[in-house]
Write a protein that holds these residues in place. Sequence first.
Motif, mmCIF file in Angstrom:
data_model
loop_
_atom_site.group_PDB
_atom_site.id
_atom_site.type_symbol
_atom_site.label_atom_id
_atom_site.label_comp_id
_atom_site.label_asym_id
_atom_site.label_seq_id
_atom_site.Cartn_x
_atom_site.Cartn_y
_atom_site.Cartn_z
ATOM 1 N N TRP A 1 0.819 -1.206 0.000
ATOM 2 C CA TRP A 1 0.000 0.000 0.000
ATOM 3 C C TRP A 1 0.852 1.253 0.000
ATOM 4 C CZ3 TRP A 1 -3.508 -2.770 3.923
ATOM 5 C CH2 TRP A 1 -4.408 -3.557 3.220
ATOM 6 N N MET B 1 1.689 1.844 -3.475
ATOM 7 C CA MET B 1 0.554 2.390 -4.226
ATOM 8 C C MET B 1 0.221 3.822 -3.828
ATOM 9 S SD MET B 1 -2.203 -0.590 -4.481
ATOM 10 C CE MET B 1 -1.897 -2.075 -5.375
ATOM 11 N N GLY B 2 0.887 4.382 -2.821
ATOM 12 C CA GLY B 2 0.645 5.772 -2.448
ATOM 13 C C GLY B 2 -0.427 5.964 -1.407
ATOM 14 N N ALA B 3 -0.943 4.883 -0.826
ATOM 15 C CA ALA B 3 -1.956 5.018 0.223
ATOM 16 C C ALA B 3 -1.246 5.037 1.573
ATOM 17 C CB ALA B 3 -2.957 3.868 0.146
ATOM 18 N N VAL B 4 -0.648 6.174 1.929
ATOM 19 C CA VAL B 4 0.222 6.203 3.116
ATOM 20 C C VAL B 4 -0.579 6.009 4.397
ATOM 21 C CG1 VAL B 4 2.238 7.405 2.322
ATOM 22 C CG2 VAL B 4 0.190 8.685 2.740
ATOM 23 N N ASP B 5 -1.785 6.595 4.479
ATOM 24 C CA ASP B 5 -2.566 6.435 5.706
ATOM 25 C C ASP B 5 -2.955 4.981 5.923
ATOM 26 O OD1 ASP B 5 -3.672 9.072 7.158
ATOM 27 O OD2 ASP B 5 -3.198 9.508 5.089
ATOM 28 N N VAL B 6 -3.386 4.320 4.832
ATOM 29 C CA VAL B 6 -3.769 2.920 4.948
ATOM 30 C C VAL B 6 -2.562 2.079 5.322
ATOM 31 C CG1 VAL B 6 -4.914 1.045 3.764
ATOM 32 C CG2 VAL B 6 -5.522 3.351 3.233
#
Lengths: 81, 133, 276
Positions: free
Chosen positions: A44, A47-52
């Motif tokens: 993740w 993929m750039g979903a840092v919060d997730v």
Amino acid sequence: MSWQLDLIVLTMVVICGIAAINIRDLLGAGILFGAYSFMMCLLWAVMGAVDVAFTEASVGAGVSTVLFVAAVFRTTRRTKD
Amino acid sequence: MNEILTTIISKYNYWGFILLMMIGLYAMMVKKNLVKKIIGMNIFQTGIILFYVSIGVKKGATIPIISHGHGKEKHVIHAAEYINPLPHVLMLTAIVVSVATLGVALALAIKVYREYDTLEEDEINKKIRDQAK
Amino acid sequence: MRILGLVIVILCGSILIYHTSDFPDWGHPASPASTHVSPYYIEKALDDTAVPNIVTAVLADYRGYDTMFETTVIFCAGIACFFLLRITRRMEPSVTLYRHLPTGITLRIEKGGKEPDDSNIFKRIDTQWVPYDLIINTTCRMVIPFIQLFALYVISHGHHSPGGGFQGGVILGASVILFAISTDLRTAISRMSERLGAFLSATGVFIYAGAGALCLVLGANFLDYSALAPVLNVNSVMARSHGILIVEIGVGLAVMAVMIWIYYNLSSAGRHDEGL
């Protein structure tokens, strides 16, 4: 975000998932599930979903592994499959 | 040949999450141990979360935190420059809920172990049948 | 059964893989998920709420209902674990172990034996698992305050960087769980009791719902934080930013308490006596 890096981490995730359900020891399965969660967190982050990714690193790889170890400590490590 | 390669590159991520969902579903249906079933359920959940996160990806975009500074003049924000934040929001809460459901599932497994002294599904069924006789 | 399961799984998987041909390409900027409502969030979040991290803004402001009920689900999971596992009647253990602290000798006391009462010299230890390691104890005692400080940073800095109530709450809970692992469960329960955990988890949900209800009282919609502007003495944009912080604190409290509560119940199988 290169697709080669993404593909490598995705392969690692699938390998960890298969290993976690096939190992014949519940403690090992819990630890491998922690490794699986951490690989998923890396995926993740790619993929750039840092919060997730942050949530998965603290929740999936941290607390849920502890919960698995606690449950195995209270029950048994034995498994038939 | 080149077309097949582009198809694979544009679609392999979806195949990856379908593979993870298949692993989870297989573990939930076939494995006899309750903790293995719970691990399968969690793998299924992360597969679905992976699907949601991967539909929010945009090529050439950056992470959804707007760069800003005090004193600088305001610049126009283009939606194409940032990754879609909506799937991230929905999945962030889903992950934390998944650990809460994991806690409840493991509590049920401990309860079953306390009652039947085993975690194997077939042995539990056998003990229930013996008690009914 | 194994073959049947494999056939079903492969059937489902092949149907799904066949239908991925209808999906947009991975990472395509014009895919349906990225075209309807998300451009509004990306372009307006900073102007509406003064929060640069769009995920936090959408999580606590635009989609506040969703997060509120997710917090309630976590609270319910904590209560469910409590009702499933907790054994309140006291079970007398057949054997208790005490460590004589000056010499390090372990005393084994059978059922009915006289228990030592001087708690400064004798310390009760677990029968199954005796975690007494100087390195682990010292390291954990030094690291835990920094973990908690980092967790508070994550909660309060969630506006500008990845983080927020959920992550910070989990890290705070993990620090107490680390304390329980490095010493023992009774010490952790004496520091952070079950009663306090239940109270904090309910308080977290109450802060969230109370912030929403306060907006309702002040004449706006539920969870519309711009109504808090006269109370907080700021303009309406900053009021939304501060409202997000209040809500994140509530989420952090609830998540922290529930994680600790679930761990206490799981690791001691409901007895809250001897645990991992």
